[in-house]
Design a protein around this motif. Structure first.
Motif: not given
Length: 109
Positions: A11-24
């Motif tokens: 999920f951390r990688k997916a958030a970064k790849e999709c420009s969703l920000g850093e997982a919080a």
């Protein structure tokens, strides 16, 4: 390695790849889905619903056609002001990822 740790890393990688920000925080499983798994992901840019598509379902010959029809219907509903929360289009596609971990991301309203 523990499956939960792998999922959090994914999920951390997916958030970064999709420009969703850093997982919080870790993803939270959302109950309900019969065919796919749904998670709530809070990031530094917002809160998202992330649907992990079931690889067994997605290997069916008609799966991609079904998703394409659903995306067209989603657009028709949205254009006609019928309440719908469309999946995000990222890099020209609504389905993200590489098999077997494909995902669809919807912003929380």
């Amino acid at each position: 390695m523990d499956a939960k740790i792998n999922l959090e890393k994914w999920f951390r990688k997916a958030a970064k790849e999709c420009s969703l920000g850093e997982a919080a925080g870790p993803p939270q499983s959302v109950p309900g889905g019969y065919l796919h798994k749904m998670y709530r992901l809070k990031t530094t840019k917002g809160i998202y619903a992330v649907k992990l598509l079931n690889p067994v379902i997605m290997e069916r010959p008609d799966a991609l056609d079904s998703y394409n029809r659903a995306e067209k219907l989603e657009c028709i509903l949205y254009e006609n002001k019928i309440p719908v929360l469309p999946a995000l289009e990222i890099k020209g596609k609504k389905q993200q990822g590489i098999k077997p971990k494909q995902r669809v991301i919807v912003p929380r309203q």
